[in-house]
Scaffold this active site. Structure first.
Site, PDB file in Angstrom:
ATOM      1  N   ASP A 213       0.807  -1.225   0.000  1.00  0.00           N
ATOM      2  CA  ASP A 213       0.000   0.000   0.000  1.00  0.00           C
ATOM      3  C   ASP A 213       0.846   1.284   0.000  1.00  0.00           C
ATOM      4  O   ASP A 213       0.343   2.353   0.319  1.00  0.00           O
ATOM      5  CB  ASP A 213      -0.951  -0.003   1.212  1.00  0.00           C
ATOM      6  CG  ASP A 213      -0.237  -0.306   2.525  1.00  0.00           C
ATOM      7  OD1 ASP A 213       1.015  -0.284   2.541  1.00  0.00           O
ATOM      8  OD2 ASP A 213      -0.930  -0.553   3.531  1.00  0.00           O
ATOM      9  N   GLU A 276       8.154  -6.393  13.923  1.00  0.00           N
ATOM     10  CA  GLU A 276       9.111  -7.150  13.079  1.00  0.00           C
ATOM     11  C   GLU A 276      10.091  -6.202  12.391  1.00  0.00           C
ATOM     12  O   GLU A 276      11.271  -6.524  12.242  1.00  0.00           O
ATOM     13  CB  GLU A 276       8.371  -8.046  12.071  1.00  0.00           C
ATOM     14  CG  GLU A 276       7.863  -7.404  10.787  1.00  0.00           C
ATOM     15  CD  GLU A 276       6.795  -6.351  10.988  1.00  0.00           C
ATOM     16  OE1 GLU A 276       6.161  -6.325  12.048  1.00  0.00           O
ATOM     17  OE2 GLU A 276       6.590  -5.530  10.062  1.00  0.00           O
ATOM     18  N   HIS A 306      -6.497   2.329   4.778  1.00  0.00           N
ATOM     19  CA  HIS A 306      -7.255   1.077   4.910  1.00  0.00           C
ATOM     20  C   HIS A 306      -7.522   0.796   6.381  1.00  0.00           C
ATOM     21  O   HIS A 306      -6.875   1.370   7.261  1.00  0.00           O
ATOM     22  CB  HIS A 306      -6.460  -0.083   4.297  1.00  0.00           C
ATOM     23  CG  HIS A 306      -5.137  -0.313   4.972  1.00  0.00           C
ATOM     24  ND1 HIS A 306      -4.974  -1.143   6.045  1.00  0.00           N
ATOM     25  CD2 HIS A 306      -3.906   0.216   4.736  1.00  0.00           C
ATOM     26  CE1 HIS A 306      -3.706  -1.134   6.432  1.00  0.00           C
ATOM     27  NE2 HIS A 306      -3.033  -0.304   5.661  1.00  0.00           N
TER      28      HIS A 306
HETATM   29  N1  UDH Z   1      -0.701  -7.289   4.414  1.00  0.00           N
HETATM   30  C1  UDH Z   1      -1.601  -7.888   3.533  1.00  0.00           C
HETATM   31  N2  UDH Z   1      -2.730  -8.436   4.007  1.00  0.00           N
HETATM   32  C2  UDH Z   1      -3.036  -8.435   5.333  1.00  0.00           C
HETATM   33  C3  UDH Z   1      -2.132  -7.820   6.214  1.00  0.00           C
HETATM   34  C4  UDH Z   1      -0.990  -7.244   5.749  1.00  0.00           C
HETATM   35  O1  UDH Z   1      -1.366  -7.896   2.322  1.00  0.00           O
HETATM   36  O2  UDH Z   1      -4.095  -8.977   5.694  1.00  0.00           O
HETATM   37  C5  UDH Z   1       0.591  -6.800   3.915  1.00  0.00           C
HETATM   38  C6  UDH Z   1       0.482  -5.596   3.016  1.00  0.00           C
HETATM   39  O3  UDH Z   1       1.559  -5.600   2.103  1.00  0.00           O
HETATM   40  C7  UDH Z   1       0.632  -4.467   4.005  1.00  0.00           C
HETATM   41  C8  UDH Z   1       1.720  -5.011   4.899  1.00  0.00           C
HETATM   42  O4  UDH Z   1       1.434  -6.388   4.982  1.00  0.00           O
HETATM   43  O5  UDH Z   1       0.977  -3.271   3.355  1.00  0.00           O
HETATM   44  C9  UDH Z   1       1.779  -4.380   6.276  1.00  0.00           C
HETATM   45  O6  UDH Z   1       0.556  -4.556   6.958  1.00  0.00           O
HETATM   46  P1  UDH Z   1      -0.408  -3.359   7.405  1.00  0.00           P
HETATM   47  O7  UDH Z   1      -0.707  -2.550   6.187  1.00  0.00           O
HETATM   48  O8  UDH Z   1      -1.566  -3.898   8.160  1.00  0.00           O
HETATM   49  O9  UDH Z   1       0.433  -2.513   8.357  1.00  0.00           O
HETATM   50  P2  UDH Z   1       0.217  -1.017   8.578  1.00  0.00           P
HETATM   51  O10 UDH Z   1       1.169  -0.700   9.686  1.00  0.00           O
HETATM   52  O11 UDH Z   1      -1.310  -0.831   9.049  1.00  0.00           O
HETATM   53  O12 UDH Z   1       0.310  -0.251   7.309  1.00  0.00           O
HETATM   54  C10 UDH Z   1      -1.720  -1.297  10.293  1.00  0.00           C
HETATM   55  C11 UDH Z   1      -3.221  -1.159  10.434  1.00  0.00           C
HETATM   56  C12 UDH Z   1      -3.610   0.257  10.469  1.00  0.00           C
HETATM   57  C13 UDH Z   1      -5.038   0.411  10.840  1.00  0.00           C
HETATM   58  C14 UDH Z   1      -5.401   1.836  10.759  1.00  0.00           C
HETATM   59  C15 UDH Z   1      -6.836   2.048  11.058  1.00  0.00           C
HETATM   60  N3  UDH Z   1      -7.155   3.415  10.789  1.00  0.00           N
HETATM   61  C1  NGS Z   2       5.747   0.983  15.887  1.00  0.00           C
HETATM   62  C2  NGS Z   2       5.729  -0.510  15.614  1.00  0.00           C
HETATM   63  C3  NGS Z   2       6.258  -0.785  14.225  1.00  0.00           C
HETATM   64  C4  NGS Z   2       5.405  -0.015  13.207  1.00  0.00           C
HETATM   65  C5  NGS Z   2       5.430   1.469  13.569  1.00  0.00           C
HETATM   66  C6  NGS Z   2       4.561   2.282  12.661  1.00  0.00           C
HETATM   67  O1  NGS Z   2       5.216   1.231  17.136  1.00  0.00           O
HETATM   68  O2  NGS Z   2       6.176  -2.169  13.963  1.00  0.00           O
HETATM   69  O3  NGS Z   2       4.966   1.639  14.909  1.00  0.00           O
HETATM   70  O4  NGS Z   2       3.280   1.765  12.690  1.00  0.00           O
HETATM   71  N1  NGS Z   2       6.565  -1.181  16.621  1.00  0.00           N
HETATM   72  C7  NGS Z   2       6.054  -1.823  17.682  1.00  0.00           C
HETATM   73  O5  NGS Z   2       4.860  -1.929  17.850  1.00  0.00           O
HETATM   74  C8  NGS Z   2       7.023  -2.443  18.623  1.00  0.00           C
HETATM   75  S1  NGS Z   2       2.115   2.364  11.794  1.00  0.00           S
HETATM   76  O6  NGS Z   2       1.873   3.694  12.298  1.00  0.00           O
HETATM   77  O7  NGS Z   2       2.606   2.356  10.436  1.00  0.00           O
HETATM   78  O8  NGS Z   2       0.944   1.492  11.952  1.00  0.00           O
HETATM   79  O9  NGS Z   2       5.884  -0.189  11.894  1.00  0.00           O
END
Ligand code: UDH
Ligand code: NGS
Length: 360
Positions: A213, A276, A306
């Site tokens: 994304d 991670e 998302h």
């Molecule tokens: N991913 C998938 N499918 C899933 C979960 C993760 O394809 O079901 C992949 C995808 O490439 C994604 C990456 O893993 O970009 C990281 O996962 P993420 O997008 O869930 O992580 P992020 O930190 O978002 O971007 C966390 C959830 C935020 C919720 C916000 C609500 N407003």
């Molecule tokens: C930190 C997370 C990371 C994450 C970052 C940004 O707190 O894995 O936030 O998250 N570390 C821990 O939870 C220990 S985000 O705002 O993109 O959802 O990548």
């Protein structure tokens, strides 16, 4: 008196007519500008897609975009041609590609389809492979995307990234590592699997790990490797175009084969969301490596908004795990990776590798 009021009436009538004409003029100008504003993003995206730096399709590459429907033998023959292409005889590509255009407009309200992406990227080989024409790429880059049920995001990623990567004159392939089933998601393990599976395909020496994304907003942010591990998504819109914290290594990063092996790859035991990427940072730091980054301006990128995915809830063990990276990293990583390969599909725009990663 009657003459006076007739005169006043005439003047009023003329004024009204003038007003009506002015209103009509105003409305037409507004309509013209509105229509042009609708046209513009489309025109820009078109422009962006067509300036992708790929040469007109070579004769021997014609039909590559239809390869997914071809008989296997024919497809293998084409792949062999791709591998054997005498790139060695060409001069090295320059450090900075002359095809770069700079800041890009990234807009997720446009409608895009895979067919459109195929049409706009005629130079791609099966499985989403491409390489520069006319010069030898400096690196062989495997782009690894962890994935499960994000088809819409993947379409945007392919739409924006393929033209950019071609303009960057990379010899690259796109590998979407698809976690099968409904068990808890494991991003870092999928990235490890991507490393192993990509190397089965081609002699890659650089690995870019990208969330599905995230889209760069400037094509000078080159998706390649550097003398130190690189963090590419340094300036995300969701963080107000800045780093959320100095050690942040999430989103998009790149590592050479040597850098990746030095840290024993990534952890396999982070199930669910979070931590991670911090573990990977700890691994790099513990081996004395520094993080290389583009400038905040070049590193700008947009994330497709998302909701949290099912089966990717925050991992309650993450804080404990990142506190012990140094002790665990030699045992947990590429040397302990186990998974089941379920399916490998060479599609027109990417290679989809479906795997069973197991469960905690
Ligand atoms: N991913 C998938 N499918 C899933 C979960 C993760 O394809 O079901 C992949 C995808 O490439 C994604 C990456 O893993 O970009 C990281 O996962 P993420 O997008 O869930 O992580 P992020 O930190 O978002 O971007 C966390 C959830 C935020 C919720 C916000 C609500 N407003
Ligand atoms: C930190 C997370 C990371 C994450 C970052 C940004 O707190 O894995 O936030 O998250 N570390 C821990 O939870 C220990 S985000 O705002 O993109 O959802 O990548």
């Amino acid at each position: 008196m009657a003459v006076d009021s007739a005169g006043t009436f005439n003047r009023l009538q003329r004024t009204c007519k003038l007003l009506v004409l002015l209103c009509l003029l105003h409305i037409s100008v507004t309509v013209v500008f509105y229509i042009r504003s609708l046209d513009n993003p489309f025109a820009f995206a078109q422009n962006q897609q067509s300036r992708n730096g790929s040469a007109p399709p070579d004769r021997h590459l014609e039909g590559f975009t239809r390869a997914a429907q071809q008989p296997e033998e024919e497809q293998q023959q084409q792949e062999k041609q791709l591998k054997d292409e005498p790139q060695e005889k060409l001069e090295k590509c320059p450090d900075t590609s002359p095809l770069l255009v700079g800041p890009l407009r990234v807009d997720f309200s446009v409608t895009v389809s895979l067919d459109q992406v195929k049409r706009e990227n005629p130079g791609l080989g099966p499985g989403g492979r491409s390489w520069p024409r006319g010069c030898r790429a400096l690196q062989k880059v495997a782009i690894i995307i962890p994935f499960r049920r994000r088809e819409e995001h993947l379409t945007f990623w392919l739409y924006y990234l393929h033209p950019i990567l071609q303009r960057q004159q990379l010899d690259y392939g796109v590998y979407v590592i698809n976690q099968d089933g409904d068990e808890i998601f494991n991003r870092a393990k999928l990235l490890n699997i991507g490393y192993v599976e990509a190397l089965k395909e081609y002699d890659y020496n650089c690995f870019v790990f990208s969330d599905v994304d995230l889209i760069p907003m400037d094509d000078h942010n080159t998706y390649r490797c550097f003398s130190q591990p690189r963090h590419l998504s340094v300036s995300m819109d969701k963080f107000g175009f800045r780093l959320p914290y100095n050690q942040y290594f999430g989103g998009v990063s790149s590592m050479s084969k040597e850098q990746y092996l030095k840290i024993n790859g990534f952890p396999n035991n982070y199930w669910g969301w979070g931590g991670e990427d911090d573990d990977i940072y700890n691994r790099l730091a513990s081996k004395g490596m520094q993080i290389s980054r583009p400038s905040g301006e070049t590193g700008k990128c947009r994330m497709i908004r998302h909701n949290r995915d099912k089966q990717n809830e925050p991992n309650p063990q993450r804080f404990n795990r990142i506190a012990h990276t140094r002790e665990t990293m030699d045992k947990d990583g590429i040397n302990s990776l186990s998974y089941r390969l379920l399916k490998k599909e060479k599609l027109d725009l990417y290679t989809m590798i479906t795997v069973d990663v197991g469960r905690p």
